[in-house]
Design an enzyme around this catalytic site. Structure first.
Site, PDB file in Angstrom:
ATOM      1  CG  HIS A  42      -0.144   0.025   2.531  1.00  0.00           C
ATOM      2  ND1 HIS A  42       0.406   1.172   3.060  1.00  0.00           N
ATOM      3  CD2 HIS A  42       0.186  -0.974   3.375  1.00  0.00           C
ATOM      4  CE1 HIS A  42       1.027   0.882   4.184  1.00  0.00           C
ATOM      5  NE2 HIS A  42       0.918  -0.420   4.405  1.00  0.00           N
ATOM      6  CD  GLU A 116       1.411  -5.786   8.234  1.00  0.00           C
ATOM      7  OE1 GLU A 116       1.530  -7.033   8.065  1.00  0.00           O
ATOM      8  OE2 GLU A 116       2.230  -4.963   7.814  1.00  0.00           O
TER       9      GLU A 116
END
Length: 228
Positions: A42, A116
């Site tokens: 990201h 994550e």
């Protein structure tokens, strides 16, 4: 370049341990489709810039991260015709995927396994222990951090789900997500993947070989936004 498609690659849990690790994921093996794909971490967030643990805190992209994602979208449009985008459900990954999709129209699917690691009590704190990542991958569990073995298991199951989608597939996720993925497929932990730098992963030409990684050339970061 059009990513290659192939058969199925089985990876045993022992292949997911890092070079400095003795920990193994919970599942014995996964059937990973031997289809090449692109991985993108990201874009930058304010917590990235401040070197804070983000984990599963839903931190949005900052202006630099949005610019990185737009540049990444341009680079991907020149690289491959993406057909499916599989993203972590966390906001920083979803926003990156949305920006990329403006120039690369494709169905976006959220996959929980690509989220994550949960860093527990560390989330929001500075990354001031340079050896923590190595100890965590070696099996250390403390401060309510998600165990690395369980993390590896869900990441690899998430990868298998993504690679069963119509290709070429783009995966948008996180720095730590790339650790078990790169170790299982390529035989090494790729520690420091920059924000929004596309990496193409190519399946082995024979079953006894590792996958190959190809990182895009050049810097995709606006000059004022380069960070670790």
């Amino acid at each position: 370049m059009v990513p290659e498609r192939g058969g199925v690659v089985d990876r045993r849990s022992r292949n997911l341990t890092s070079q400095a690790s003795s920990s193994a994921p919970l599942a014995d093996s996964w059937s990973i489709p031997a289809n090449s794909f692109i991985f993108v971490r990201h874009g930058q967030t304010d917590w990235n810039a401040r070197q804070l643990y983000q984990g599963q805190k839903d931190i949005p992209l900052n202006a630099a991260g949005q610019a990185q994602a737009a540049l990444c979208g341009e680079a991907l449009r020149a690289l491959v015709s993406v057909r499916s985008i599989c993203t972590s459900p966390l906001a920083r990954a979803r926003e990156t995927a949305d920006i990329i999709a403006r120039l690369n129209p494709a169905k976006i699917e959220m996959i929980d396994g690509l989220a994550e690691c949960g860093f527990g009590e560390l989330e929001g704190l500075p990354k001031d222990d340079p050896d923590f990542d190595v100890r965590w991958r070696a099996g250390e569990t403390s401060r309510q951090v998600e165990p690395y073995a369980a993390f590896c298991e869900r990441v690899m199951l998430g990868l298998a789900t993504a690679l069963n989608r119509k290709g070429p597939v783009l995966i948008v996720a996180h720095r730590a997500v790339f650790w078990p993925l790169s170790n299982a497929l390529c035989g090494e932990v790729a520690e420091d993947l920059p924000n929004c730098r596309p990496v193409t992963l190519l399946p082995p030409t024979t079953p006894d070989l590792h996958w190959r990684m190809r990182m895009s050339a050049g810097c995709l970061h606006p000059p004022e936004s380069r960070t670790t």
